[in-house]
Write a protein that holds these residues in place. Structure first.
Motif, PDB file in Angstrom:
ATOM      1  N   TYR A 176       0.805  -1.218   0.000  1.00  0.00           N
ATOM      2  CA  TYR A 176       0.000   0.000   0.000  1.00  0.00           C
ATOM      3  C   TYR A 176       0.842   1.274   0.000  1.00  0.00           C
ATOM      4  O   TYR A 176       0.316   2.356   0.263  1.00  0.00           O
ATOM      5  N   GLU A 224      -6.939  -2.440   4.307  1.00  0.00           N
ATOM      6  CA  GLU A 224      -7.312  -3.452   5.291  1.00  0.00           C
ATOM      7  C   GLU A 224      -6.908  -3.014   6.698  1.00  0.00           C
ATOM      8  O   GLU A 224      -6.017  -2.184   6.881  1.00  0.00           O
ATOM      9  N   ASP A 225      -7.561  -3.605   7.685  1.00  0.00           N
ATOM     10  CA  ASP A 225      -7.294  -3.243   9.082  1.00  0.00           C
ATOM     11  C   ASP A 225      -5.827  -3.393   9.452  1.00  0.00           C
ATOM     12  O   ASP A 225      -5.313  -2.648  10.284  1.00  0.00           O
ATOM     13  N   GLN A 226      -5.150  -4.361   8.849  1.00  0.00           N
ATOM     14  CA  GLN A 226      -3.760  -4.615   9.209  1.00  0.00           C
ATOM     15  C   GLN A 226      -2.871  -3.396   8.965  1.00  0.00           C
ATOM     16  O   GLN A 226      -1.919  -3.167   9.695  1.00  0.00           O
TER      17      GLN A 226
END
Length: 199
Positions: free
Chosen positions: A51, A146-148
């Motif tokens: 990302y 994503e949450d990660q």
């Protein structure tokens, strides 16, 4: 040596080692104090790499928002374009090459530059946490990641704040030739004085 710390009589000053090019001894000193669960894992690195383009794309917005908010503290550094430029560089480096030892050298240099321009200790320690928080707000608004990634940014910002505290305590005190142990003893004396007043 116990728990990664040297006794006063044989303590090597980390600043001396860093001046000789041996910065890994200081990095190890800091990381040895952090449990594995709070360190950057291979999964965290994967998400940062996956990302990175998105995280870099919000750089300008983060820098401008951060500097606008901080300008209310009446520190002149936060009121001009110098702040936005510095924070842009900071964010870029904050999310890049995290798996390299040199990463912590770069982040330390950013911190010392800010400190030398009269940015206070509280602002410096909070900087990575505040920037990560602004990024998380943007991420949640975009419903992009994503949450990660949010977990990763939280871990990275906390680690960076820990490094900044250690750099300020060790490198600045040691630059005048005094090992940290002397300041630990001084802290005990200060506690005793405070207890007389507030105990």
């Amino acid at each position: 040596m116990a728990n990664g710390q040297l006794h006063t009589q044989d303590q090597v000053l980390y600043i001396d080692e860093i001046r000789k090019g041996n910065y890994t001894i200081f990095i190890k000193h800091v990381l040895d104090q952090i449990p594995s669960a709070f360190k950057i894992s291979s999964l965290d690195l994967k998400f940062l790499n996956d990302y990175r383009d998105y995280l870099l794309s919000i750089n300008d917005e983060l820098a401008e928002t951060y500097c606008t908010i901080m300008s209310t503290t009446n520190n002149d550094f936060f009121k001009g374009s110098e702040c936005v430029g510095a924070i842009r560089e900071y964010w870029r480096d904050f999310i890049t090459n995290v798996d390299k030892d040199e990463y912590w050298v770069r982040m330390g240099i950013h911190m010392l530059k800010l400190f030398s321009t009269n940015v206070g200790v509280a602002a410096i320690i909070a900087l990575p946490i505040q920037l990560a928080s602004l990024a998380v707000s943007r991420i949640e608004k975009d419903k992009k990641l994503e949450d990660q990634v949010i977990i990763t940014l939280s871990k990275l910002s906390t680690l960076t704040a820990a490094f900044y505290a250690e750099i300020l305590v060790h490198l600045l005190t040691e630059s005048v030739g005094t090992p940290i142990n002397a300041f630990m003893i001084l802290a005990g004396n200060v506690v005793n004085e405070l207890m007389k007043t507030y105990g």
